[in-house]
Design an enzyme around this catalytic site. Structure first.
Site, mmCIF file in Angstrom:
data_model
loop_
_atom_site.group_PDB
_atom_site.id
_atom_site.type_symbol
_atom_site.label_atom_id
_atom_site.label_comp_id
_atom_site.label_asym_id
_atom_site.label_seq_id
_atom_site.Cartn_x
_atom_site.Cartn_y
_atom_site.Cartn_z
ATOM 1 C CG ASN A 9 -1.750 1.208 1.389
ATOM 2 O OD1 ASN A 9 -1.818 2.027 0.474
ATOM 3 N ND2 ASN A 9 -2.405 1.356 2.531
ATOM 4 C CD1 TRP A 10 4.001 1.155 -2.460
ATOM 5 C CD2 TRP A 10 3.733 1.790 -4.594
ATOM 6 N NE1 TRP A 10 4.791 0.347 -3.258
ATOM 7 C CE2 TRP A 10 4.646 0.716 -4.570
ATOM 8 C CE3 TRP A 10 3.409 2.370 -5.836
ATOM 9 C CZ2 TRP A 10 5.232 0.199 -5.733
ATOM 10 C CZ3 TRP A 10 3.983 1.847 -6.985
ATOM 11 C CH2 TRP A 10 4.880 0.775 -6.925
ATOM 12 C CE LYS A 11 -0.373 3.312 4.645
ATOM 13 N NZ LYS A 11 -0.375 3.416 6.081
ATOM 14 C CG HIS A 96 -6.170 1.726 4.695
ATOM 15 N ND1 HIS A 96 -5.772 2.730 5.536
ATOM 16 C CD2 HIS A 96 -5.154 0.837 4.658
ATOM 17 C CE1 HIS A 96 -4.546 2.454 5.976
ATOM 18 N NE2 HIS A 96 -4.157 1.308 5.450
ATOM 19 C CD GLU A 168 -3.834 -2.694 7.106
ATOM 20 O OE1 GLU A 168 -2.671 -2.877 6.739
ATOM 21 O OE2 GLU A 168 -4.483 -1.684 6.801
ATOM 22 C CB SER A 210 4.311 -1.678 12.375
ATOM 23 O OG SER A 210 3.865 -0.346 12.587
ATOM 24 N N GLY A 231 2.567 -0.902 4.405
ATOM 25 C CA GLY A 231 2.676 0.482 3.970
ATOM 26 C C GLY A 231 4.128 0.900 3.866
HETATM 27 P P1 PGA Z 1 2.308 0.341 7.750
HETATM 28 O O1 PGA Z 1 0.880 0.543 7.009
HETATM 29 O O2 PGA Z 1 2.900 -0.933 7.199
HETATM 30 O O3 PGA Z 1 3.102 1.559 7.373
HETATM 31 O O4 PGA Z 1 2.025 0.243 9.199
HETATM 32 C C1 PGA Z 1 0.045 -0.556 6.767
HETATM 33 C C2 PGA Z 1 -1.212 -0.080 6.100
HETATM 34 O O5 PGA Z 1 -1.676 1.023 6.391
HETATM 35 O O6 PGA Z 1 -1.792 -0.780 5.251
#
Ligand code: PGA
Length: 249
Positions: A9-11, A96, A168, A210, A231
């Site tokens: 998930n590149w946000k 999400h 999540e 994380s 992410g």
């Molecule tokens: P993160 O994000 O790996 O940076 O905690 C995960 C996500 O939001 O899908």
């Protein structure tokens, strides 16, 4: 065979040029194998470039980070299922926690989105998870059940099998705090039970929050985890290639 799914998930990162560069570097380092898939969720403007750059790579798919339930219309800023497909997406994240908690997305809207994604023959990745306060009040199971109930409302058993679930916990996203493999497996098992009571056969359930190259192997050692949604640690092509190549113990 357990087929692991690694979702990046590149946000709100990586524009088209950066996405192409990422794909080139990733492909240099990664040898696809039949036992795993790597799906990429870039921001909407990079979907087409990402899909082209990963074209032909076994197990690779591209998806959008959010989708509107209507196929078209006056919805400024939104992306529909047909638009996402025409850019090369075949999957969509739904619900999400950043959409739920940062943009006010409701449980009811997640259900509409899941149904729209399935009607468009794409794969929804429905994200569920409790906040820290909810966890501390002992409400994890109830919250996840409520989110599943709304997100999967009205689906037939055969449709349920086409949905990927990502557990999540909100307190673990981007915080450096991840659930222990045992904690995650406990919630996954509860999710699986809930899905079976709704008639689902085999549903893939991912863990997210994380995840990084240091903890991914221990998480995937839990047979309850069918993969991960990542992410921050998915933004570096070498690191991500290492994570996707992680052996399931
Ligand atoms: P993160 O994000 O790996 O940076 O905690 C995960 C996500 O939001 O899908």
């Amino acid at each position: 065979m357990r087929r692991l799914l690694f979702c990046a998930n590149w946000k709100m990162h990586l524009g088209p040029d950066e996405a192409r560069d990422f794909a080139r570097r990733f492909r240099e380092r990664y040898t696809p194998t039949e036992d795993r898939e790597a799906w990429f969720f870039p921001c909407a403007v990079s979907v087409e470039a990402t899909a082209a750059a990963f074209g032909g790579l076994t197990g690779a798919r591209v998806g959008v980070q959010d989708v509107h339930w209507e196929p078209k219309g006056a919805f400024t800023g939104a992306v529909s299922v047909p638009l996402a497909k025409s850019a090369g997406a075949s999957a969509a994240l739904v619900g999400h926690s950043e959409r739920r908690h940062g943009f006010g997305e409701t449980d009811e809207q997640t259900g509409r989105k899941v149904r729209a994604v399935l009607s468009g023959a794409m794969t929804p990745v429905l994200c569920v998870g409790e906040t820290l306060e909810e966890r501390e009040r002992g409400e994890t199971a109830a919250v996840v059940k409520r989110q599943l109930g709304a997100g999967l409302k009205g689906l037939l058993a055969a449709e349920l099998d086409r949905v990927v679930i990502a557990y999540e916990p909100v307190w673990a996203i981007g915080t450096g705090r991840n659930a222990t493999p045992g904690d995650a497996a406990g919630v996954h098992s509860a999710i699986r039970t809930e899905l079976r009571t709704r008639g689902a056969g085999v549903t893939r359930i991912l863990y997210g929050g994380s995840v990084n190259s240091g903890n991914v192997a221990a998480l995937l050692a839990e047979p309850e985890l069918d993969g991960v949604l990542v992410g921050g640690a998915s933004l570096d092509p070498a690191g991500w290639a290492e994570i996707v190549a992680t052996a399931a113990v």
